[in-house]
Design a protein around this motif. Structure first.
Motif, short mmCIF file in Angstrom:
data_model
loop_
_atom_site.label_atom_id
_atom_site.label_comp_id
_atom_site.label_asym_id
_atom_site.label_seq_id
_atom_site.Cartn_x
_atom_site.Cartn_y
_atom_site.Cartn_z
N LYS A 267 0.93 -1.11 -0.39
CA LYS A 267 -0.03 -0.27 -0.13
C LYS A 267 0.91 1.54 -0.03
CE LYS A 267 -4.14 -2.22 1.77
NZ LYS A 267 -5.44 -1.99 3.08
N PRO A 268 0.24 2.38 -0.58
CA PRO A 268 1.35 4.02 -0.66
C PRO A 268 1.43 4.14 0.51
CG PRO A 268 -0.59 3.84 -1.82
CD PRO A 268 -0.86 2.79 -1.24
N GLY A 269 2.65 4.52 0.67
CA GLY A 269 3.13 5.43 2.14
C GLY A 269 3.75 3.95 3.20
N ILE A 270 3.21 3.68 3.08
CA ILE A 270 4.01 2.19 3.80
C ILE A 270 5.20 2.02 3.54
CG2 ILE A 270 4.37 -0.39 5.25
CD1 ILE A 270 1.75 0.93 4.95
N LEU A 271 6.05 2.26 5.03
CA LEU A 271 7.67 2.70 5.25
C LEU A 271 7.67 1.33 5.05
CD1 LEU A 271 7.46 5.47 8.39
CD2 LEU A 271 8.16 5.82 6.20
N PRO A 272 9.81 1.12 4.69
CA PRO A 272 10.10 -0.12 4.62
C PRO A 272 9.70 -1.42 5.82
CG PRO A 272 11.50 1.74 4.04
CD PRO A 272 9.92 2.38 4.81
N LEU A 273 9.84 -0.19 7.02
CA LEU A 273 10.71 -1.64 7.80
C LEU A 273 8.98 -2.33 8.07
CD1 LEU A 273 12.45 0.61 10.45
CD2 LEU A 273 13.04 -2.10 9.63
N GLY A 274 8.17 -1.93 7.74
CA GLY A 274 6.55 -2.41 7.74
C GLY A 274 5.62 -3.44 6.72
N ASP A 275 6.51 -3.56 5.32
CA ASP A 275 6.41 -3.55 4.44
C ASP A 275 5.71 -5.10 4.42
OD1 ASP A 275 6.64 -3.09 0.58
OD2 ASP A 275 4.57 -3.09 1.80
N GLU A 276 4.66 -5.23 5.08
CA GLU A 276 3.78 -6.89 5.17
C GLU A 276 2.92 -7.15 5.54
OE1 GLU A 276 6.32 -8.51 8.74
OE2 GLU A 276 6.80 -9.16 6.90
N ASN A 277 1.83 -7.70 5.45
CA ASN A 277 0.62 -8.42 6.09
C ASN A 277 1.16 -9.16 7.41
OD1 ASN A 277 -0.74 -7.11 3.45
ND2 ASN A 277 -0.70 -9.48 2.67
N LEU A 278 0.22 -8.49 8.13
CA LEU A 278 0.85 -9.03 10.03
C LEU A 278 -0.76 -10.08 9.49
CD1 LEU A 278 1.51 -5.62 11.54
CD2 LEU A 278 3.16 -7.81 11.12
N LEU A 279 -0.26 -10.84 11.03
CA LEU A 279 -1.12 -11.55 11.43
C LEU A 279 -1.01 -12.16 12.80
CD1 LEU A 279 -3.73 -13.28 11.96
CD2 LEU A 279 -2.58 -15.59 10.68
N TYR A 280 -2.05 -11.44 13.92
CA TYR A 280 -1.31 -11.24 15.63
C TYR A 280 -3.15 -13.24 15.94
CZ TYR A 280 2.08 -8.04 16.23
OH TYR A 280 3.38 -7.42 16.36
N HIS B 245 -7.23 1.76 4.44
CA HIS B 245 -7.22 2.73 3.77
C HIS B 245 -5.88 3.12 3.71
CE1 HIS B 245 -8.02 5.93 1.22
NE2 HIS B 245 -8.66 5.36 0.09
N ILE B 246 -5.27 2.94 2.50
CA ILE B 246 -4.05 4.52 2.71
C ILE B 246 -3.48 4.68 1.21
CG2 ILE B 246 -2.64 2.90 3.06
CD1 ILE B 246 -1.68 6.54 4.07
N ASP B 247 -3.86 5.87 0.50
CA ASP B 247 -3.71 5.86 -0.66
C ASP B 247 -3.91 7.13 -1.47
OD1 ASP B 247 -4.17 5.41 -4.08
OD2 ASP B 247 -5.78 5.10 -3.40
N LYS B 248 -3.09 7.41 -2.43
CA LYS B 248 -2.98 9.02 -2.92
C LYS B 248 -3.95 9.86 -2.35
CE LYS B 248 -4.18 8.69 -7.48
NZ LYS B 248 -3.59 8.40 -8.92
#
Length: 730
Positions: A289-302, A592-595
């Motif tokens: 998704k746009p704007g996600i910083l490099p450290l967190g560019d993955e899906n998460l499941l807790y 939602h994160i988009d231009k």
């Protein structure tokens, strides 16, 4: 020593240590083994408590009337509380009662860290904090406290917390969704003396002015908090003059000890002692998704397991062993935040009457494993959207309590649980041409979980504030460059059940008079259920989608008096926005994160409903007909999930139950269930093969790798349950 008032020669820090020692030795708050004031003169005792509670409520209402932000004025995101000199909560107002103990942690932290010597604690001082590792839930929860002196003696603290709508983080708004570390969360005030002589420091206000997109909210809310604290402080001092200082000090501590005993008593009355276990999950779609910083560019499941040990004496122990580690995202929580979750759950399940104070905290304890999202082992971790994981975690707690209530025969007390309510944050250029940032707090009116004897609350519940309110659309339109096309009940958003979960709502907006509007939503689970059902009830759906139409023809449609999309509509396969409007259409799953959007674009967002209670095919068919007529449930779900066949009288627009067809369909549904059923033994064996083959999607496999790596106990139990070889690794 059993006289809590004998402390004149001690520093506050020594006093704090002394009362902690007495509690360890006696098991009673401050060593108070007898409620002698309560026993000797109960009318005077209760009168004092009532007056103190009235003072906190009156101070909050006064502050709301002079606050600037709609978060406080419109939806009441504020609480006022009174504390002992050592920082233990005596009495609270209504409002965001999640902060019963978070502000206590803040005051104790200052005492423990030598604030008496430097920077000093003097009459007229004002202290502020929004650091969750010291004592709050998240960065927008800014707390302000003032000491209460009687003559030269510190006799207590007045404190106020409000949720700020803009904190200057990497994304606009209060809950800074894209924060991955503390350094991107916005403006921190870390246990700081921000005022003298009852006035906020000018340099502190200048710092707010120059570091926030919309400083007016925080600045004027702080002034409202100071006003509330001073009002409470002055009234308490007058009350002390009336009742006497020794009586005040002893009685207020007896209130806390009484609160502790009442908590133990309620647990013994309502719960069956023993070990309760529950589990929930939380999924987050961020990859690509746009704007996600490099450290967190993955899906998460807790994975969020919870074990609740209810002891015979009423003490409760919560254990989060086996949950996942903290991560580079904003959903981590701190022990202070977890305290908040515990308290707000207790106030809605068993502490809704009597004396709500730190006594209940003393009657419970939690294991928050170090290094997990519940207790990160570094203070630079981001916690801006800690509610994302906190709310599902304490939803499990609520369901475990409810199991105990049902087991004891108090079915009417069963509550399926609080819901995770997503939030809309936005910023950019306002409709007035200025830069702005704002959290839209209409999320404070979601649907609740069902109860053991009736449906959940529709569009009127939120876990963190019992005074749920979505606010007026016209008020929100004054602060954001969007116009409401509509707010409508979201059909099928409550979990089906004999008693269905409360439904949520959807807002549809037209972006108005701006060239740049960035919208980021947060705090909702994707693809996995975080708002579960109970006793056969189904969970609430988590298929979150956001709808946008850029470069729309909405103005032309209005001029031509064509039907406008005031809601998403009842067709789950094509929304009204897609069906009626021309333009560049997009559907975003999950947050939602988009231009940025601009004038003439459309945006729609849905909130969460709660889980159901009991088997959906045991729901009264007439209730289903009423649900369909009122838009809570679609006819499709009425038939597929509740096995109710309805006929629609189009002329009168009413629905009738076809009783014979319904009876037949329900019988057919029961038989189908039996035909599909397999024994637990066979099911476990088939699942065991999947575990051995590691037959999981990437997110599930990574989740187990994490939890088995961080918790040896979870690792051991997992291997034992699935009968895995000793050398098995996920």
């Amino acid at each position: 020593m059993n006289d809590a008032s004998a402390n004149e020669t001690m520093t506050v820090k020594e006093q704090l240590l002394e009362y902690d020692r007495r509690f360890r030795e006696t098991g009673c708050y401050a060593g108070i083994t007898e409620l002698k004031y309560r026993e000797y003169d109960p009318l005077r005792y209760e009168s004092l408590h009532t007056k103190l509670r009235s003072m906190t409520i009156a101070a909050r209402e006064m502050a709301r009337s002079i606050s600037a932000s709609p978060g406080v004025r419109e939806v009441g995101e504020m609480v006022v509380a009174l504390y002992t000199p050592e920082g233990d909560a005596i009495s609270l107002s209504t409002g965001i009662m999640v902060h019963v103990h978070t502000m206590s942690r803040f005051i104790k932290w200052m005492i423990q860290n030598g604030y008496e010597e430097s920077p000093g604690i003097c009459p007229g001082d004002i202290f502020a904090n929004n650091d969750a590792f010291i004592g709050t839930v998240q960065v927008p929860d800014v707390m302000v406290v003032v000491p209460i002196f009687h003559d030269d003696e510190l006799v207590g603290w007045a404190g106020t917390v409000a949720h700020e709508l803009e904190v200057g983080g990497i994304t606009p708004g209060g809950d800074v969704y894209l924060a991955q570390e503390r350094f991107t969360e916005g403006l921190f005030v870390t246990a700081e003396k921000v005022g003298y002589n009852d006035e906020l420091r000018r340099d502190y206000l200048i710092r707010l002015e120059r570091n926030l997109r919309m400083p007016i909210y925080w600045m004027f809310d702080d002034k409202a908090k100071v006003a509330a604290n001073l009002e409470l402080r002055d009234q308490v001092k007058e009350l002390i003059d009336d009742v006497g200082l020794d009586y005040y000090k002893r009685a207020t501590r007896e209130f806390i000890e009484e609160g502790r005993r009442a908590q133990l008593s309620r647990v013994k009355q309502l719960m069956v002692p023993g070990r309760y276990r529950g589990h929930t999950f939380f999924g987050h779609l961020t990859e690509g998704k746009p704007g996600i910083l490099p450290l967190g560019d993955e899906n998460l499941l807790y994975s969020i397991p919870l074990e609740l040990d209810v002891r015979g004496d009423g003490q409760m122990h919560l254990d989060f062993e086996g949950t996942g580690s903290w991560g580079y995202h904003s959903m981590n929580c701190t022990p202070a935040g977890m305290d908040g979750g515990l308290f707000v759950t207790l106030t809605q399940s068993m502490n809704y009457e009597g004396k709500v104070n730190d006594g209940a905290w003393l009657a419970t304890d939690m294991n928050l494993p170090l290094g997990t999202w519940t207790n990160p082992d570094r203070h630079t971790v981001a916690t801006a959207t800690s509610w994302s994981l906190l709310l599902p975690a304490f939803g499990v707690f609520q369901r475990l309590l409810s199991r105990g209530f049902v087991g004891r025969g108090f079915k009417e007390e069963a509550f399926v649980g609080q819901v995770n309510s997503p939030m809309v944050e936005m910023g950019g250029q306002s409709q007035y041409g200025d830069q702005f940032g704002m959290a839209l707090f209409e999320c404070a009116a979601a649907g609740s979980g069902a109860l053991g004897i009736k449906d959940g609350i529709d569009t009127g519940y939120v876990g963190w504030n019992p005074e749920s309110d979505m606010g007026n659309m016209e008020v929100w339109e004054q602060g954001i460059p969007m116009l409401y096309l509509g707010r409508s009940i979201t059909a099928d958003s409550g979990g089906p059940g004999r008693y269905r979960g409360g439904t949520s709502f959807t807002s549809t907006w037209l972006v108005h008079n701006t060239d740049e509007l960035t919208i980021a939503t947060s705090e909702h689970s994707s693809r996995v259920f975080d708002n579960a059902g109970m006793c056969g009830g189904y969970p609430a759906p988590t298929a979150h989608r956001h709808f946008t139409v850029r470069n729309s023809n909405i103005e032309q449609m209005a001029e031509e008096r064509k039907p406008l999309p005031h809601e998403l509509g009842s067709d789950p396969y094509m929304s009204d926005m897609e069906r009626l409007v021309e333009g560049d259409k997009n559907v975003v799953e999950g947050p939602h994160i988009d231009k940025p959007l601009q004038s003439g674009d459309l945006f729609a967002h849905s909130y969460n409903g709660g889980g159901g209670y009991g088997d959906p095919i045991e729901r009264d068919p007439l209730e289903i007909a009423r649900d369909v007529e009122n838009g809570y449930v679609t006819a499709e779900i009425a038939e597929r999930t509740h096995a109710v066949v309805l006929d629609h009288d189009e002329e009168r627009n009413i629905w009738h139950v076809d009783e014979e067809a319904t009876a037949s369909l329900r019988e057919k549904t029961r038989n189908a269930r039996l035909n599909k059923a397999v024994s637990v033994e066979d099911w476990i064996e088939s699942e065991r093969k999947r575990v051995l083959e590691r037959d999981f999607v990437t997110e599930v496999r990574k989740m187990y790798q994490d939890t088995m790596g961080i918790s040896s106990r979870f690792n051991e139990e997992f291997r034992e349950f699935w009968r895995l070889p000793n050398d098995f690794v996920m």
